[in-house]
Design an enzyme around this catalytic site. Structure first.
Site, mmCIF file in Angstrom:
data_model
loop_
_atom_site.group_PDB
_atom_site.id
_atom_site.type_symbol
_atom_site.label_atom_id
_atom_site.label_comp_id
_atom_site.label_asym_id
_atom_site.label_seq_id
_atom_site.Cartn_x
_atom_site.Cartn_y
_atom_site.Cartn_z
ATOM 1 N N ASP A 1 78.103 30.947 42.682
ATOM 2 C CA ASP A 1 78.168 30.611 44.112
ATOM 3 C C ASP A 1 78.329 29.118 44.355
ATOM 4 O OD1 ASP A 1 75.713 33.166 44.976
ATOM 5 O OD2 ASP A 1 77.835 33.286 44.427
ATOM 6 N N CYS B 1 81.774 39.060 50.737
ATOM 7 C CA CYS B 1 82.919 38.172 50.453
ATOM 8 C C CYS B 1 83.976 38.877 49.607
ATOM 9 C CB CYS B 1 82.430 36.937 49.709
ATOM 10 S SG CYS B 1 81.468 35.861 50.764
ATOM 11 N N LYS C 1 69.396 32.807 51.143
ATOM 12 C CA LYS C 1 70.132 33.947 51.725
ATOM 13 C C LYS C 1 70.011 35.169 50.839
ATOM 14 C CE LYS C 1 74.928 34.843 51.164
ATOM 15 N NZ LYS C 1 75.085 36.153 50.685
ATOM 16 N N ASN C 2 70.269 35.014 49.526
ATOM 17 C CA ASN C 2 70.364 36.202 48.675
ATOM 18 C C ASN C 2 69.012 36.797 48.351
ATOM 19 O OD1 ASN C 2 73.066 36.078 48.866
ATOM 20 N ND2 ASN C 2 73.385 35.031 46.928
ATOM 21 N N ARG D 1 83.959 44.147 43.106
ATOM 22 C CA ARG D 1 82.541 44.348 43.482
ATOM 23 C C ARG D 1 82.132 45.827 43.392
ATOM 24 N NH1 ARG D 1 80.675 39.976 47.856
ATOM 25 N NH2 ARG D 1 78.866 40.024 46.482
ATOM 26 N N ARG E 1 77.625 32.963 57.680
ATOM 27 C CA ARG E 1 76.895 34.070 57.024
ATOM 28 C C ARG E 1 75.805 33.553 56.105
ATOM 29 N NH1 ARG E 1 79.926 37.495 53.507
ATOM 30 N NH2 ARG E 1 77.826 38.286 53.253
#
Ligand code: EPZ
Length: 420
Positions: free
Chosen positions: A307, A117, A22-23, A122, A399
């Site tokens: 994560d 998230c 995903k990232n 952030r 997601r």
């Protein structure tokens, strides 16, 4: 809204294939806009963040063709001054990579502050520090990040105050077309940084050092499109490894790069699991009734990945003894603890550390996913628990995981997904 209902207490057995990371893919998709021609991305995970990004690009007039596991992106329809739609930008974190890409290509960009998230503040100060070092101006007005470089971007020496995956990638994207050479120090070394650099170099960029502490980028005039396969998702792999150990199972996880899993493997072995690596797969078995207590501290790669912290905390919630889990990356990444308490865990959070006193077993209960990895952690808790667990808010999980309930069902779990 969707929920999953799990009847726990079954050992996971069988094999499961990990999807693309995903990232990595959420950075590759915007990176393709740097090129003059179309790119083709393979090994695409079927996750919500990819669908949202495809939507963003279509709104920007970019040709996107997607089939089950690949996407073709033709940026020729893009021009200066095109802003991505705010509502979609706020649905994922990685939309901020559009700043680096549009600044590099057109000398300016306006992108709403990203979503993602709820795991902490952030900030994006390091991204803006990098853009400014390259000669851009930057401002945040009414929730929109504005960057512009009236005289174009010029290579610079940049030192990141914080090891940041996002800032490393965003500055690398911006510097790729800058005039001259850029050196970025104290960068993140996650495997997906290397994946992005490999893609850009295949398109004609001149990037060296990705995966080390220093990345050097010699700016080029333009890039051509190219074909690139996304590397496997080590966090999805970690989730299945931890779930196998947590249910006393025996699972073969395929399509992995074992080296990327070293910190997970080390901690699971410490906790009493058996992990065997074989080419592009790892096998996890857990013969012990309960795992051993272990201490975990999340760190930038190659440390234990933040994560995987929430799934690991769930495994340790039934360990023999007390484990200390320290979350050094995100100050708000313990929201799963309150939900786990409903399932009979004994965990208290003091500052950045969760003190996890192992209990003999978890009990099924209705719980709510607060973010992507918390949701994955609650699914693992449901698989371990006695009785039925109902998890709401699984759109958070969608997601970053493709068909998670189906994949666990394929390993023998009693899990169904229901629409509200
Ligand atoms: C990426 O987030 C991932 N998201 C996160 O994964 C992951 O947890 C994180 O990297 C760390 O590995 C994506 O790639 C889309 P950072 P990112 O910039 O880039 C501070 C998941 O579950 N910081 O590496 O936003 C920040 O506060 C998600 O898949 C600044 O201070 O993370 C944090 O403490 C969740 N200023 C630390 O650096 C900045 O300008 C690491 O953040 C940027 C970051």
């Amino acid at each position: 809204m969707a929920r999953v209902i799990i009847t726990g207490g079954r050992r996971l057995r069988g094999q499961v294939r990990v999807a693309g990371r995903k990232n990595s893919v959420v950075a590759l998709i915007p990176a393709t806009l740097l090129a003059e021609g179309p790119s083709h991305i393979e090994n695409l995970p079927a996750i919500a963040d990819v669908a949202v990004f495809a939507e963003i690009l279509r709104h920007m007039g970019i040709g996107v063709r997607q089939d089950r596991e690949s996407m073709s992106i033709d940026p020729s329809g893009l021009g200066p001054g095109v802003a991505p739609p705010q509502e979609l930008v706020q649905r994922l974190r990685a939309s901020y990579y559009l700043l680096g890409v549009l600044l590099a290509k057109y000398g300016r960009a306006e992108v709403a502050l990203p979503g993602g998230c709820d795991i902490g503040l952030r900030p994006i100060d390091q991204h803006l520090k990098g853009f400014r070092a390259l000669g851009a101006e930057a401002a945040i007005e009414h929730g929109v990040v504005k960057v512009w470089a009236p005289h174009g971007l010029t290579g610079a020496q940049i030192y990141l105050d914080v090891v940041s995956v996002g800032a490393t990638i965003n500055i690398m994207l911006a510097a790729t077309l800058a005039e001259g050479t850029t050196t970025i120090e104290n960068v993140a070394k996650e495997p997906h940084i290397v994946d992005i650099a490999d893609y850009l170099n295949s398109c004609g960029a001149k990037i060296q050092g990705a995966g080390t502490d220093v990345i050097r980028i010699r700016g080029v005039k333009s890039l051509t499109g190219c074909v690139h396969a996304v590397i496997p998702d080590e966090i999805e792999a970690a989730t299945f490894m931890i779930a196998a150990a947590a249910t006393g199972g025996d699972v073969l996880i395929e399509n992995v790069i074992p080296k990327h899993l070293d910190p997970i493997t080390a901690k699971l072995v410490e906790a009493g699991a058996e992990v065997t690596q074989n080419g592009d797969s790892v096998r996890v078995t857990m013969a012990r009734q309960r795992p051993r207590a272990v201490n975990v501290k999340t760190l930038p790669y190659p440390g234990f990945p933040t994560d995987a912290q929430q799934p690991m905390t769930v495994l340790l919630s039934t360990a023999e003894g007390t484990s200390y889990v320290t979350e050094s990356i995100w100050e708000g990444r313990f929201k799963h603890v309150d939900e786990l308490k409903r399932m009979g865990t004994s965990i208290r959070v003091e500052g950045r550390t969760a003190i996890v006193e192992g209990v003999p077993r978890l009990m099924g209960a209705p719980v709510r996913a607060t973010d992507l990895r918390a949701g994955a952690a609650l699914v693992i808790a449901g698989l371990m628990a006695e009785g039925q667990t109902e998890i709401s808010g699984v759109e958070h999980v969608d997601r970053g995981y493709e068909r998670l309930a189906d994949k666990f069902r394929g390993l023998g779990a009693k899990i169904v997904r229901v629409k509200d």
